[in-house]
Design an enzyme around this catalytic site. Structure first.
Site, PDB file in Angstrom:
ATOM      1  N   ASP A  54      43.265 -42.583 -33.550  1.00 41.49           N
ATOM      2  CA  ASP A  54      43.674 -41.231 -32.632  1.00 41.49           C
ATOM      3  C   ASP A  54      43.145 -40.460 -32.008  1.00 41.49           C
ATOM      4  O   ASP A  54      41.524 -40.007 -32.714  1.00 41.49           O
ATOM      5  CB  ASP A  54      44.776 -40.694 -34.374  1.00 41.49           C
ATOM      6  CG  ASP A  54      45.049 -39.912 -34.050  1.00 41.49           C
ATOM      7  OD1 ASP A  54      46.024 -40.027 -33.101  1.00 41.49           O
ATOM      8  OD2 ASP A  54      44.455 -38.524 -35.244  1.00 41.49           O
ATOM      9  N   ARG A  55      43.260 -40.029 -31.794  1.00 41.32           N
ATOM     10  CA  ARG A  55      42.763 -39.160 -30.623  1.00 41.32           C
ATOM     11  C   ARG A  55      42.413 -37.199 -31.215  1.00 41.32           C
ATOM     12  O   ARG A  55      41.431 -37.503 -32.136  1.00 41.32           O
ATOM     13  CB  ARG A  55      43.766 -38.254 -29.780  1.00 41.32           C
ATOM     14  CG  ARG A  55      42.749 -37.794 -28.660  1.00 41.32           C
ATOM     15  CD  ARG A  55      42.728 -37.928 -27.470  1.00 41.32           C
ATOM     16  NE  ARG A  55      43.763 -36.273 -27.581  1.00 41.32           N
ATOM     17  CZ  ARG A  55      44.394 -35.317 -26.341  1.00 41.32           C
ATOM     18  NH1 ARG A  55      44.562 -35.596 -25.285  1.00 41.32           N
ATOM     19  NH2 ARG A  55      44.662 -34.300 -26.557  1.00 41.32           N
ATOM     20  N   ASP A  56      43.442 -36.906 -31.717  1.00 41.22           N
ATOM     21  CA  ASP A  56      42.992 -34.942 -31.977  1.00 41.22           C
ATOM     22  C   ASP A  56      42.847 -35.450 -33.572  1.00 41.22           C
ATOM     23  O   ASP A  56      44.058 -35.869 -33.759  1.00 41.22           O
ATOM     24  CB  ASP A  56      44.500 -34.435 -31.574  1.00 41.22           C
ATOM     25  CG  ASP A  56      44.472 -34.511 -30.643  1.00 41.22           C
ATOM     26  OD1 ASP A  56      43.754 -33.843 -29.658  1.00 41.22           O
ATOM     27  OD2 ASP A  56      45.689 -34.530 -29.638  1.00 41.22           O
ATOM     28  N   TYR A  65      48.450 -29.170 -28.548  1.00 40.77           N
ATOM     29  CA  TYR A  65      49.449 -29.765 -26.743  1.00 40.77           C
ATOM     30  C   TYR A  65      47.586 -28.896 -25.979  1.00 40.77           C
ATOM     31  O   TYR A  65      47.794 -28.297 -25.068  1.00 40.77           O
ATOM     32  CB  TYR A  65      49.735 -28.343 -27.077  1.00 40.77           C
ATOM     33  CG  TYR A  65      51.049 -28.932 -28.272  1.00 40.77           C
ATOM     34  CD1 TYR A  65      51.994 -30.271 -28.113  1.00 40.77           C
ATOM     35  CD2 TYR A  65      51.093 -28.295 -29.475  1.00 40.77           C
ATOM     36  CE1 TYR A  65      52.710 -30.528 -28.984  1.00 40.77           C
ATOM     37  CE2 TYR A  65      51.820 -28.669 -30.100  1.00 40.77           C
ATOM     38  CZ  TYR A  65      52.521 -29.945 -30.006  1.00 40.77           C
ATOM     39  OH  TYR A  65      53.939 -29.598 -31.106  1.00 40.77           O
TER      40      TYR A  65
END
Length: 234
Positions: A54-56, A65
Protein backbone atom coordinates in the site's frame (compact mmCIF):
# COMPACT_ATOMS: atom_id res chain seq x y z
CA UNK A 1 -4.78 4.77 3.71
CA UNK A 2 -7.96 5.73 5.51
CA UNK A 3 -9.77 8.04 3.11
CA UNK A 4 -11.69 10.77 4.88
CA UNK A 5 -14.91 12.57 3.85
CA UNK A 6 -14.28 15.67 1.76
CA UNK A 7 -16.30 18.47 0.17
CA UNK A 8 -18.34 17.60 -2.92
CA UNK A 9 -16.57 17.07 -6.23
CA UNK A 10 -15.93 20.16 -8.31
CA UNK A 11 -18.37 20.34 -11.26
CA UNK A 12 -15.56 20.56 -13.81
CA UNK A 13 -13.79 17.45 -12.52
CA UNK A 14 -13.12 14.70 -15.03
CA UNK A 15 -14.30 11.45 -13.47
CA UNK A 16 -12.63 8.22 -14.62
CA UNK A 17 -14.94 5.49 -15.84
CA UNK A 18 -15.14 2.46 -13.57
CA UNK A 19 -13.42 0.11 -15.97
CA UNK A 20 -10.23 -0.83 -14.16
CA UNK A 21 -7.12 0.48 -12.46
CA UNK A 22 -4.36 2.64 -13.82
CA UNK A 23 -1.19 0.58 -14.30
CA UNK A 24 2.31 2.03 -14.38
CA UNK A 25 5.27 -0.18 -15.21
CA UNK A 26 8.65 0.18 -13.57
CA UNK A 27 12.02 -0.03 -15.33
CA UNK A 28 11.62 -3.78 -15.70
CA UNK A 29 8.49 -3.32 -17.78
CA UNK A 30 6.29 -5.08 -15.24
CA UNK A 31 8.29 -8.30 -15.49
CA UNK A 32 10.17 -10.18 -12.80
CA UNK A 33 13.89 -9.41 -12.71
CA UNK A 34 16.22 -11.72 -14.50
CA UNK A 35 18.76 -13.37 -12.26
CA UNK A 36 16.60 -13.25 -9.14
CA UNK A 37 13.86 -15.55 -7.98
CA UNK A 38 11.82 -14.33 -10.92
CA UNK A 39 8.72 -14.65 -8.77
CA UNK A 40 9.22 -18.41 -8.44
CA UNK A 41 10.01 -20.26 -5.22
CA UNK A 42 13.43 -21.80 -4.89
CA UNK A 43 13.61 -25.58 -4.59
CA UNK A 44 12.26 -26.26 -1.13
CA UNK A 45 11.92 -22.52 -0.57
CA UNK A 46 8.96 -20.41 0.39
CA UNK A 47 9.72 -16.95 -0.95
CA UNK A 48 6.72 -15.04 -2.32
CA UNK A 49 6.33 -14.40 -6.02
CA UNK A 50 5.80 -10.66 -5.41
CA UNK A 51 5.40 -8.23 -2.54
CA UNK A 52 2.81 -5.49 -3.06
CA UNK A 53 2.77 -2.46 -0.78
CA UNK A 54 0.00 0.00 0.00
CA UNK A 55 1.23 3.57 -0.54
CA UNK A 56 -0.23 6.01 2.00
CA UNK A 57 0.33 5.09 5.62
CA UNK A 58 2.53 2.15 4.60
CA UNK A 59 5.34 3.31 2.31
CA UNK A 60 4.89 7.04 2.91
CA UNK A 61 3.13 9.19 5.47
CA UNK A 62 -0.62 9.45 4.98
CA UNK A 63 -1.32 12.91 3.57
CA UNK A 64 -4.96 12.67 2.46
CA UNK A 65 -5.42 13.03 -1.30
CA UNK A 66 -1.88 14.24 -1.76
CA UNK A 67 -0.91 15.55 -5.20
CA UNK A 68 2.22 17.41 -4.08
CA UNK A 69 5.53 15.51 -4.39
CA UNK A 70 7.09 17.86 -1.82
CA UNK A 71 4.79 16.40 0.86
CA UNK A 72 5.94 12.82 0.32
CA UNK A 73 7.73 11.53 3.43
CA UNK A 74 8.83 7.89 3.72
CA UNK A 75 7.56 5.85 6.64
CA UNK A 76 10.18 4.57 9.09
CA UNK A 77 12.20 1.63 7.70
CA UNK A 78 10.46 1.89 4.31
CA UNK A 79 13.59 2.12 2.16
CA UNK A 80 15.32 -0.65 4.08
CA UNK A 81 12.26 -2.88 3.85
CA UNK A 82 11.72 -2.48 0.12
CA UNK A 83 15.43 -2.90 -0.57
CA UNK A 84 15.39 -6.16 1.40
CA UNK A 85 12.74 -7.53 -0.95
CA UNK A 86 14.63 -6.33 -4.02
CA UNK A 87 17.81 -7.95 -2.71
CA UNK A 88 16.09 -11.35 -2.91
CA UNK A 89 15.18 -10.71 -6.56
CA UNK A 90 11.47 -10.55 -5.76
CA UNK A 91 9.31 -8.08 -7.75
CA UNK A 92 7.89 -5.19 -5.73
CA UNK A 93 4.74 -3.25 -6.51
CA UNK A 94 2.37 -0.64 -5.15
CA UNK A 95 -1.42 -1.00 -4.89
CA UNK A 96 -3.13 2.25 -3.98
CA UNK A 97 -6.65 3.70 -3.78
CA UNK A 98 -6.66 7.29 -5.03
CA UNK A 99 -10.29 8.37 -4.92
CA UNK A 100 -9.18 11.99 -4.96
CA UNK A 101 -9.21 11.61 -8.73
CA UNK A 102 -12.92 10.77 -8.79
CA UNK A 103 -13.59 13.54 -6.28
CA UNK A 104 -11.93 16.11 -8.53
CA UNK A 105 -9.13 16.73 -6.04
CA UNK A 106 -6.33 14.99 -7.97
CA UNK A 107 -5.33 14.66 -11.60
CA UNK A 108 -3.49 11.78 -13.24
CA UNK A 109 -0.52 14.12 -13.66
CA UNK A 110 -0.42 14.70 -9.90
CA UNK A 111 -0.72 10.99 -9.15
CA UNK A 112 2.21 10.32 -11.49
CA UNK A 113 4.26 13.14 -9.95
CA UNK A 114 3.80 11.66 -6.48
CA UNK A 115 4.65 8.21 -7.86
CA UNK A 116 7.92 9.54 -9.27
CA UNK A 117 8.79 11.17 -5.94
CA UNK A 118 8.12 7.95 -4.05
CA UNK A 119 10.51 6.17 -6.39
CA UNK A 120 13.14 8.89 -5.95
CA UNK A 121 13.02 8.23 -2.22
CA UNK A 122 12.45 4.47 -2.12
CA UNK A 123 13.79 3.22 -5.44
CA UNK A 124 11.92 1.83 -8.46
CA UNK A 125 8.90 -0.46 -8.22
CA UNK A 126 8.13 -3.05 -10.87
CA UNK A 127 4.47 -2.09 -11.14
CA UNK A 128 1.99 0.40 -9.72
CA UNK A 129 -1.74 -0.38 -9.72
CA UNK A 130 -3.85 2.66 -8.82
CA UNK A 131 -7.62 2.84 -8.40
CA UNK A 132 -8.85 6.31 -9.43
CA UNK A 133 -12.50 5.60 -8.58
CA UNK A 134 -14.70 6.73 -5.73
CA UNK A 135 -16.56 4.58 -3.20
CA UNK A 136 -19.80 4.70 -5.19
CA UNK A 137 -18.37 4.12 -8.66
CA UNK A 138 -18.91 0.35 -8.65
CA UNK A 139 -15.42 -0.59 -9.76
CA UNK A 140 -13.73 -3.88 -8.95
CA UNK A 141 -10.34 -2.37 -8.15
CA UNK A 142 -10.95 -0.13 -5.14
CA UNK A 143 -9.63 -1.94 -2.08
CA UNK A 144 -10.98 -4.05 -0.36
CA UNK A 145 -12.01 -5.38 -3.79
CA UNK A 146 -9.32 -7.61 -5.32
CA UNK A 147 -8.78 -5.78 -8.61
CA UNK A 148 -5.56 -3.93 -7.79
CA UNK A 149 -3.86 -7.06 -6.46
CA UNK A 150 -5.02 -9.18 -9.37
CA UNK A 151 -3.98 -6.56 -11.94
CA UNK A 152 -0.54 -6.07 -10.39
CA UNK A 153 0.13 -9.80 -10.30
CA UNK A 154 -1.04 -10.19 -13.90
CA UNK A 155 1.29 -7.40 -14.98
CA UNK A 156 4.17 -9.10 -13.14
CA UNK A 157 3.17 -12.50 -14.55
CA UNK A 158 3.15 -14.11 -11.13
CA UNK A 159 0.42 -16.23 -9.47
CA UNK A 160 -1.69 -14.12 -7.17
CA UNK A 161 -1.78 -16.87 -4.53
CA UNK A 162 2.00 -16.52 -4.21
CA UNK A 163 1.85 -12.75 -3.60
CA UNK A 164 1.94 -10.85 -0.30
CA UNK A 165 0.17 -7.54 0.31
CA UNK A 166 1.51 -5.25 3.06
CA UNK A 167 -0.71 -2.41 4.26
CA UNK A 168 -1.94 -0.44 7.24
CA UNK A 169 -5.72 -0.83 7.22
CA UNK A 170 -8.37 -3.49 6.85
CA UNK A 171 -9.10 -2.60 3.22
CA UNK A 172 -5.56 -3.67 2.31
CA UNK A 173 -6.02 -7.00 4.05
CA UNK A 174 -9.48 -7.42 2.53
CA UNK A 175 -8.07 -6.93 -0.96
CA UNK A 176 -5.42 -9.56 -0.27
CA UNK A 177 -8.01 -12.05 0.98
CA UNK A 178 -10.42 -11.38 -1.87
CA UNK A 179 -7.66 -11.92 -4.43
CA UNK A 180 -6.35 -15.07 -2.77
CA UNK A 181 -3.06 -13.44 -1.75
CA UNK A 182 -1.53 -13.18 1.72
CA UNK A 183 -1.71 -10.07 3.89
CA UNK A 184 0.52 -8.50 6.52
CA UNK A 185 -0.93 -5.59 8.49
CA UNK A 186 1.39 -2.88 9.81
CA UNK A 187 -0.87 -0.92 12.18
CA UNK A 188 -0.74 2.86 12.47
CA UNK A 189 -2.87 5.26 14.55
CA UNK A 190 -5.65 5.05 11.93
CA UNK A 191 -5.85 1.25 12.05
CA UNK A 192 -9.00 0.10 13.84
CA UNK A 193 -8.70 -2.41 16.71
CA UNK A 194 -11.03 -4.82 14.94
CA UNK A 195 -8.83 -4.69 11.84
CA UNK A 196 -5.85 -5.75 13.91
CA UNK A 197 -7.85 -8.51 15.57
CA UNK A 198 -8.88 -10.18 12.32
CA UNK A 199 -5.61 -9.68 10.43
CA UNK A 200 -3.88 -12.81 9.16
CA UNK A 201 -0.48 -11.48 10.27
CA UNK A 202 0.65 -8.22 11.90
CA UNK A 203 4.03 -6.55 12.27
CA UNK A 204 5.33 -3.58 14.24
CA UNK A 205 6.82 -1.77 11.26
CA UNK A 206 7.49 -2.24 7.59
CA UNK A 207 10.88 -3.87 7.98
CA UNK A 208 9.48 -6.34 10.52
CA UNK A 209 6.71 -7.19 8.04
CA UNK A 210 9.20 -7.88 5.29
CA UNK A 211 11.30 -10.04 7.59
CA UNK A 212 8.23 -12.12 8.40
CA UNK A 213 7.68 -12.64 4.70
CA UNK A 214 11.25 -13.32 3.65
CA UNK A 215 12.70 -15.28 6.57
CA UNK A 216 16.48 -15.51 7.05
CA UNK A 217 18.79 -14.46 4.23
CA UNK A 218 20.66 -17.75 4.30
CA UNK A 219 17.59 -19.97 4.07
CA UNK A 220 14.03 -20.14 2.77
CA UNK A 221 11.36 -17.95 4.27
CA UNK A 222 9.82 -19.30 7.46
CA UNK A 223 7.42 -16.64 8.75
CA UNK A 224 3.64 -17.03 8.89
CA UNK A 225 3.10 -15.81 5.32
CA UNK A 226 6.01 -17.84 4.02
CA UNK A 227 4.60 -21.00 5.58
CA UNK A 228 1.22 -20.39 3.96
CA UNK A 229 2.82 -19.75 0.59
CA UNK A 230 4.87 -22.93 0.89
CA UNK A 231 1.74 -24.95 1.60
CA UNK A 232 -0.01 -23.58 -1.48
CA UNK A 233 3.04 -24.19 -3.67
CA UNK A 234 3.10 -27.93 -2.90
Amino acid sequence: MSERPLPPRRPEAAVPSATGPWLFDGPQGGRPRAGGTGGRPRAGGTLPAAVLFDRDGTLVSDVPYNGDPARVVPMPTAREAVDAVRARGIPVGVVSNQSGVARGLLTRTQVEAVRRRVEELLGPFDVWAVCPHGPGDGCGCRKPAPGLVVAACARLRVPVERAVVIGDIGADMGAARAAGAHGVLVPTPVTLPEEIEVAETTAGDLLAAVRLVLGPEDGPGHGPCAASIAGEAR
